[in-house]
Structures are given as structure tokens and as C-alpha cells.
Design a protein around this motif. Structure first.
Motif, PDB file in Angstrom:
ATOM      1  N   GLN A   1      -4.487   7.578  45.697  1.00 16.17           N
ATOM      2  CA  GLN A   1      -5.626   8.277  45.103  1.00 16.17           C
ATOM      3  C   GLN A   1      -6.863   8.219  45.997  1.00 16.17           C
ATOM      4  OE1 GLN A   1      -5.810   6.178  41.262  1.00 16.17           O
ATOM      5  NE2 GLN A   1      -5.045   8.071  40.309  1.00 16.17           N
ATOM      6  N   PHE A   2      -6.662   8.011  47.274  1.00 14.87           N
ATOM      7  CA  PHE A   2      -7.784   7.818  48.199  1.00 14.87           C
ATOM      8  C   PHE A   2      -8.788   8.961  48.128  1.00 14.87           C
ATOM      9  CE2 PHE A   2      -9.755   8.788  52.291  1.00 14.87           C
ATOM     10  CZ  PHE A   2     -10.484   7.631  52.497  1.00 14.87           C
ATOM     11  N   THR A   3      -8.335  10.200  48.149  1.00 11.06           N
ATOM     12  CA  THR A   3      -9.243  11.345  48.159  1.00 11.06           C
ATOM     13  C   THR A   3     -10.168  11.318  46.948  1.00 11.06           C
ATOM     14  OG1 THR A   3      -7.629  12.697  49.353  1.00 11.06           O
ATOM     15  CG2 THR A   3      -9.409  13.861  48.223  1.00 11.06           C
ATOM     16  N   HIS A   4      -9.612  11.037  45.781  1.00  9.33           N
ATOM     17  CA  HIS A   4     -10.420  10.968  44.567  1.00  9.33           C
ATOM     18  C   HIS A   4     -11.365   9.769  44.607  1.00  9.33           C
ATOM     19  CE1 HIS A   4     -11.666  10.815  40.398  1.00  9.33           C
ATOM     20  NE2 HIS A   4     -11.169   9.598  40.298  1.00  9.33           N
ATOM     21  N   LEU A   5     -10.844   8.611  44.999  1.00  7.41           N
ATOM     22  CA  LEU A   5     -11.659   7.400  45.047  1.00  7.41           C
ATOM     23  C   LEU A   5     -12.806   7.547  46.039  1.00  7.41           C
ATOM     24  CD1 LEU A   5      -8.770   4.768  45.081  1.00  7.41           C
ATOM     25  CD2 LEU A   5     -10.293   5.283  43.166  1.00  7.41           C
ATOM     26  N   ASP A   6     -12.529   8.219  47.147  1.00  6.66           N
ATOM     27  CA  ASP A   6     -13.507   8.364  48.219  1.00  6.66           C
ATOM     28  C   ASP A   6     -14.606   9.362  47.854  1.00  6.66           C
ATOM     29  OD1 ASP A   6     -14.089   7.714  51.149  1.00  6.66           O
ATOM     30  OD2 ASP A   6     -14.053   9.899  51.192  1.00  6.66           O
ATOM     31  N   SER A   7     -14.279  10.405  47.120  1.00  9.70           N
ATOM     32  CA  SER A   7     -15.232  11.482  46.852  1.00  9.70           C
ATOM     33  C   SER A   7     -15.969  11.343  45.518  1.00  9.70           C
ATOM     34  CB  SER A   7     -14.515  12.837  46.877  1.00  9.70           C
ATOM     35  OG  SER A   7     -13.489  12.880  45.896  1.00  9.70           O
ATOM     36  N   SER A   8     -15.439  10.532  44.618  1.00 13.37           N
ATOM     37  CA  SER A   8     -16.059  10.379  43.304  1.00 13.37           C
ATOM     38  C   SER A   8     -17.444   9.742  43.404  1.00 13.37           C
ATOM     39  CB  SER A   8     -15.171   9.520  42.404  1.00 13.37           C
ATOM     40  OG  SER A   8     -15.823   9.225  41.186  1.00 13.37           O
ATOM     41  N   ARG A   9     -18.335  10.138  42.517  1.00 17.10           N
ATOM     42  CA  ARG A   9     -19.681   9.554  42.494  1.00 17.10           C
ATOM     43  C   ARG A   9     -19.754   8.341  41.572  1.00 17.10           C
ATOM     44  NH1 ARG A   9     -24.308  14.319  42.737  1.00 17.10           N
ATOM     45  NH2 ARG A   9     -23.611  15.246  44.699  1.00 17.10           N
ATOM     46  N   THR A  10     -18.638   7.973  40.988  1.00 18.62           N
ATOM     47  CA  THR A  10     -18.590   6.789  40.133  1.00 18.62           C
ATOM     48  C   THR A  10     -17.805   5.687  40.832  1.00 18.62           C
ATOM     49  OG1 THR A  10     -16.584   7.590  39.030  1.00 18.62           O
ATOM     50  CG2 THR A  10     -18.709   8.188  38.051  1.00 18.62           C
ATOM     51  N   LEU A  11     -17.965   4.465  40.349  1.00 18.12           N
ATOM     52  CA  LEU A  11     -17.240   3.337  40.914  1.00 18.12           C
ATOM     53  C   LEU A  11     -15.864   3.261  40.277  1.00 18.12           C
ATOM     54  CD1 LEU A  11     -20.006   0.580  41.087  1.00 18.12           C
ATOM     55  CD2 LEU A  11     -19.268   2.179  42.858  1.00 18.12           C
ATOM     56  N   THR A  12     -14.849   3.614  41.043  1.00 17.20           N
ATOM     57  CA  THR A  12     -13.465   3.566  40.580  1.00 17.20           C
ATOM     58  C   THR A  12     -12.659   2.693  41.519  1.00 17.20           C
ATOM     59  OG1 THR A  12     -13.091   5.634  41.790  1.00 17.20           O
ATOM     60  CG2 THR A  12     -13.525   5.825  39.437  1.00 17.20           C
ATOM     61  N   GLY A  13     -11.408   2.465  41.186  1.00 12.76           N
ATOM     62  CA  GLY A  13     -10.604   1.544  41.976  1.00 12.76           C
ATOM     63  C   GLY A  13     -10.763   0.144  41.421  1.00 12.76           C
ATOM     64  N   LEU A  14     -10.716  -0.858  42.275  1.00 11.13           N
ATOM     65  CA  LEU A  14     -10.909  -2.247  41.859  1.00 11.13           C
ATOM     66  C   LEU A  14     -12.406  -2.539  41.886  1.00 11.13           C
ATOM     67  CD1 LEU A  14      -9.673  -4.978  41.110  1.00 11.13           C
ATOM     68  CD2 LEU A  14      -9.496  -5.485  43.563  1.00 11.13           C
ATOM     69  N   VAL A  15     -13.008  -2.735  40.711  1.00 12.11           N
ATOM     70  CA  VAL A  15     -14.459  -2.915  40.606  1.00 12.11           C
ATOM     71  C   VAL A  15     -14.801  -4.402  40.530  1.00 12.11           C
ATOM     72  CG1 VAL A  15     -16.535  -2.398  39.279  1.00 12.11           C
ATOM     73  CG2 VAL A  15     -14.706  -0.687  39.454  1.00 12.11           C
ATOM     74  N   LEU A  16     -15.727  -4.827  41.403  1.00 10.35           N
ATOM     75  CA  LEU A  16     -16.143  -6.220  41.463  1.00 10.35           C
ATOM     76  C   LEU A  16     -17.559  -6.378  40.927  1.00 10.35           C
ATOM     77  CD1 LEU A  16     -14.992  -7.097  45.103  1.00 10.35           C
ATOM     78  CD2 LEU A  16     -13.686  -7.352  42.992  1.00 10.35           C
ATOM     79  N   SER A  17     -17.809  -7.504  40.266  1.00  7.12           N
ATOM     80  CA  SER A  17     -19.129  -7.863  39.742  1.00  7.12           C
ATOM     81  C   SER A  17     -19.683  -9.029  40.552  1.00  7.12           C
ATOM     82  CB  SER A  17     -19.011  -8.241  38.264  1.00  7.12           C
ATOM     83  OG  SER A  17     -18.563  -7.120  37.500  1.00  7.12           O
ATOM     84  N   PRO A  18     -20.951  -9.420  40.309  1.00  2.76           N
ATOM     85  CA  PRO A  18     -21.533 -10.536  41.067  1.00  2.76           C
ATOM     86  C   PRO A  18     -20.668 -11.789  41.037  1.00  2.76           C
ATOM     87  CG  PRO A  18     -23.237  -9.424  39.836  1.00  2.76           C
ATOM     88  CD  PRO A  18     -21.944  -8.804  39.410  1.00  2.76           C
ATOM     89  N   ASN A  19     -20.614 -12.476  42.161  1.00  2.00           N
ATOM     90  CA  ASN A  19     -19.840 -13.708  42.349  1.00  2.00           C
ATOM     91  C   ASN A  19     -18.329 -13.465  42.312  1.00  2.00           C
ATOM     92  OD1 ASN A  19     -22.368 -14.799  42.345  1.00  2.00           O
ATOM     93  ND2 ASN A  19     -21.958 -16.357  40.816  1.00  2.00           N
ATOM     94  N   GLU A  20     -17.911 -12.237  42.491  1.00  2.00           N
ATOM     95  CA  GLU A  20     -16.480 -11.957  42.618  1.00  2.00           C
ATOM     96  C   GLU A  20     -16.163 -11.604  44.064  1.00  2.00           C
ATOM     97  OE1 GLU A  20     -14.628 -10.576  38.406  1.00  2.00           O
ATOM     98  OE2 GLU A  20     -15.501  -8.985  39.636  1.00  2.00           O
ATOM     99  N   GLN A  21     -14.967 -11.960  44.463  1.00  2.00           N
ATOM    100  CA  GLN A  21     -14.522 -11.751  45.842  1.00  2.00           C
ATOM    101  C   GLN A  21     -13.136 -11.118  45.833  1.00  2.00           C
ATOM    102  OE1 GLN A  21     -14.990 -15.007  48.830  1.00  2.00           O
ATOM    103  NE2 GLN A  21     -12.759 -14.955  48.976  1.00  2.00           N
ATOM    104  N   VAL A  22     -12.912 -10.197  46.743  1.00  2.00           N
ATOM    105  CA  VAL A  22     -11.597  -9.595  46.883  1.00  2.00           C
ATOM    106  C   VAL A  22     -11.114  -9.794  48.319  1.00  2.00           C
ATOM    107  CG1 VAL A  22     -12.410  -7.295  47.534  1.00  2.00           C
ATOM    108  CG2 VAL A  22     -10.176  -7.556  46.441  1.00  2.00           C
ATOM    109  N   THR A  23      -9.842 -10.083  48.448  1.00  2.00           N
ATOM    110  CA  THR A  23      -9.229 -10.262  49.761  1.00  2.00           C
ATOM    111  C   THR A  23      -8.066  -9.297  49.903  1.00  2.00           C
ATOM    112  OG1 THR A  23      -9.819 -12.612  49.816  1.00  2.00           O
ATOM    113  CG2 THR A  23      -8.096 -11.877  51.331  1.00  2.00           C
ATOM    114  N   TYR A  24      -8.059  -8.583  51.022  1.00  2.00           N
ATOM    115  CA  TYR A  24      -6.957  -7.675  51.318  1.00  2.00           C
ATOM    116  C   TYR A  24      -6.073  -8.325  52.371  1.00  2.00           C
ATOM    117  CZ  TYR A  24      -4.362  -3.674  53.141  1.00  2.00           C
ATOM    118  OH  TYR A  24      -3.353  -2.840  53.560  1.00  2.00           O
ATOM    119  N   GLU A  25      -4.861  -8.691  51.957  1.00  2.00           N
ATOM    120  CA  GLU A  25      -3.898  -9.293  52.879  1.00  2.00           C
ATOM    121  C   GLU A  25      -3.172  -8.185  53.623  1.00  2.00           C
ATOM    122  OE1 GLU A  25      -3.717 -12.421  53.368  1.00  2.00           O
ATOM    123  OE2 GLU A  25      -4.844 -13.218  51.650  1.00  2.00           O
ATOM    124  N   ARG A  26      -3.404  -8.118  54.928  1.00  2.00           N
ATOM    125  CA  ARG A  26      -2.859  -7.011  55.706  1.00  2.00           C
ATOM    126  C   ARG A  26      -1.330  -6.989  55.706  1.00  2.00           C
ATOM    127  NH1 ARG A  26      -7.685  -7.588  59.699  1.00  2.00           N
ATOM    128  NH2 ARG A  26      -8.580  -5.480  59.672  1.00  2.00           N
TER     129      ARG A  26
END
Length: 367
Positions: free
Chosen positions: A244-269
């Protein structure tokens, strides 16, 4: 070297510089970093020359020796006529004048009159920047090779604290529908709030999208993972391989995995996996600004300016005697440096200007 054009020409004519940029002389890393360390013009010119070499990687340039010589003479004469002092290195589209200068000079020094081809694989960051460059948009690249942190002001006023051995690229002017920047390495962002113009950071495989907040990213090309941590506000993250990259990239809203303060995300390659965790203190980069809240209660202005200098690694000049009795009560929060200065000056009926890499504040007595 009397001016930027002459300095640029000398670098492009130096075989040691070309060998270093093309990855064939790693032992010269310290030499070139020291050469540019204490001179702003040298540092900016070195960045520009390096970007010019990188920009013509793998591109055939079949020209004659006579044509090369004449092109060099004409191009350098024109460059000297139009020479201006510019901020960080600007990567211009390939059909513009600077590319003609770079290609011609590189060929003159013997890198091949038929082609200049480098076989070294390009990083995701370099590929993304090259794609944008080929659209004809003017791209600015800032790289920090020597300083612990370097403050970068983006076209919209947002602040970036770029860590050592990191690079960031962005257009000279953002598009009306979104603000796009490209990062390799580590950086802390304070993004100017604008819900109508989302802010996206492309850090290799991962995309971080915000509307206005503060967060840190660690994304080195050779590391096994990419990490994003949120200080304030909310951010969304998604991979460039997401269906869904095209939609996630072009949307004006926060979609996908949404993080709040003091949250961390790690992408394992290796596993292509995103993992979210809660962290007690969002100190991914271990720099002062991650811990600074900028909350003041009748605080002397000298203390406030000292906090800003430490957090952003900048120099603020003001008349300490005249403004000795000035103080502020405010929460400056996660707004970019330029916004903080605007608010402070409004409260104190002062003004500021940026000059030669310094911030000069002009104010009156608060007695």
C-alpha cells in the motif's frame, strides 16, 4: 584558492580527490576532512565537488578533446561571472551548467574521454536522490563529516540535527502537497506543523511521515536495522516495499504503523519486520535536545540562549549587559529553532538575524 569556482576546479583536477570520492583511496579520509574542517568555503566546496563526481556515476560522456577544452574554458568563465556564495552543496539537474563544468573538467584530467563509469553499487539513499535529481528539481545535500551534530534549517523552517557521518538531501523548495527529505545516518527532527503538507523522511527502506512533531531516526546503510523514536506528537512509519506504499505515501493522514511519544519502532532488514516498543526515555541519538523540554518560568534570557546553543550546536550573539534583566516564562516545546527564536523575540520586543552561521539577537533593556 581565491574563490569558490577556483577551489572547485582545483578539487576536480586533483587525482587524490577523485580517488577518494570514488572509493579508491580510503586512507585519504582524514586528509580531506582536515582540509575542510576549519574553513566554511572549503567544506561547502568539497561537498559540492563530491556531489558533482557522484552525480555522473555510470554515465557515458563521448566528447572530443577539443570540445572538452573549449567547454571547460567557457563553463569556468561563466561560472566565475555568476559566482555567488551559497549554503550547503546544491545538486543541480544534469543538463545545467555546473554539470557541464564537472563533466568537462573530470574528463580533462584523464578519467577517460569516452566515458566515466564507476562500478561501485549505489546505496538506496543515493538512488533516491538521483531519481529526484533526474526530474529536474534542485536538490540540496548537507553532509556532516566532522562535527558531533550540525543544525540544518529546511526550506519550511523545520530543524534537523544531523549527526556525524550522516547526510541529508532535500529540494530547495518543497512541493505544495508534501515535504520530502532523504536521510542516511542519524538525525533528530523538529518539524514545522502543517497538516495540509505532510513531512516525509525517506531513510533507506523505511519512510517516516509526520504532520508536525519531533523524533529521531537512525538509518546507516550497513546497519542491520533502522530505528525511529518519537519524542513528541505522532508519526507513522511504513516500508517502501509495502503493498500500500502509494496510498501511504500520498495520504494527508497518518496511516500505517502510528507511533506516539516514547514509542520506538525498529525495522529489521534481514527479516523485513517492523517491531514497536515503549521506551522510558526517547534518547535514540543521545544528544541534549532529546532530553530538553524548553519549559521556562521567569528564566533569565542568558540561560535560555545557553540552552538553545547547547541543544542545536549554534552560536547566539546578544548584548548580555543590555539584556541582563530580561527573562521569559514560556513553553517552547518541540517547535523548530527558528520558531523558538521568533517567539522569544516577540516576547522581548527584540529581533534576530542569521549571519555567517551565527544568530545575532538585537534587543533592548528590560528594566
Amino acid at each position: 584558492m581565491t574563490n569558490r569556482t577556483d577551489a572547485l576546479q582545483e578539487l576536480l583536477e586533483d587525482p587524490r580527490f577523485i580517488a577518494w570520492v570514488t572509493g579508491n583511496a580510503d586512507d585519504l579520509e582524514d586528509y580531506w576532512n582536515n582540509w575542510a574542517a576549519d574553513n566554511l568555503m572549503r567544506r561547502e566546496t568539497l561537498d559540492q565537488a563530491r556531489s558533482l563526481v557522484k552525480a555522473i556515476e555510470g554515465k557515458p560522456i563521448p566528447v572530443s578533446d577539443t570540445h572538452i577544452k573549449r567547454s571547460v574554458e567557457r563553463a569556468l568563465q561563466e561560472a566565475k561571472r555568476q559566482e555567488i556564495v551559497q549554503p550547503p552543496v546544491i545538486i543541480r539537474p544534469l543538463y545545467q551548467q555546473w554539470w557541464a563544468v564537472a563533466a568537462s573538467v573530470l574528463l580533462v584530467i584523464g578519467l577517460g574521454w569516452l566515458a566515466f563509469t564507476i562500478q561501485t553499487p549505489r546505496s538506496i539513499y543515493d538512488q533516491k536522490v538521483a531519481q529526484v535529481n533526474h526530474t529536474g528539481r534542485l536538490i540540496i545535500e548537507v553532509r556532516n563529516d566532522t562535527r558531533p551534530i550540525q543544525h540544518v534549517q529546511l526550506p519550511d523552517g523545520s530543524s534537523v540535527l544531523l549527526q556525524k557521518n550522516s547526510r541529508i538531501s532535500f529540494p530547495q523548495q518543497f512541493r505544495p502537497d508534501k515535504r520530502e527529505v532523504y536521510l542516511t545516518g542519524e538525525a533528530f527532527f523538529e518539524v514545522m506543523k502543517n497538516p495540509a503538507q505532510p513531512f516525509l523522511v525517506y531513510a533507506d527502506e523505511l519512510v517516516t511521515k509526520v504532520l508536525g512533531t519531533s523524533f529521531g531516526i537512525k538509518a546507516y546503510a550497513n546497519d542491520p536495522a533502522i530505528t525511529v523514536v518519537v519524542k513528541t506528537g505522532k508519526v507513522s512509519v511504513f516500508t517502501q516495499s509495502d503493498r500500500q506504499f502509494t496510498h501511504l505515501d500520498s495520504s494527508r493522514t497518518l496511516t500505517g504503523l502510528v507511533l506516539s511519544p516514547n514509542e520506538q519502532v525498529t525495522y529489521e532488514r534481514k527479516e523485513s519486520r517492523l517491531t514497536r516498543v515503549l521506551v522510558e526515555k526517547p534518547t535514540l541519538l543521545n544528544i541534549p535536545i532529546e532530553k530538553q523540554l524548553f519549559i521556562y518560568q521567569e528564566t533569565p534570557i542568558a540561560t535560555v540562549f545557553a540552552d538553545l546553543e547547547k541543544a542545536y550546536d549554534v552560536n547566539i550573539d546578544f548584548d548580555a549587559d543590555v539584556m541582563a534583566q530580561c527573562s521569559i516564562t514560556a513553553t517552547l516545546g518541540d517547535d523548530p529553532l527558528i520558531q523558538k527564536l521568533t517567539w522569544i523575540c516577540k516576547v522581548l520586543e527584540a529581533s534576530y538575524e542569521l549571519k555567517d552561521g551565527r544568530i545575532i539577537v538585537s534587543g533592548k533593556s528590560c528594566q
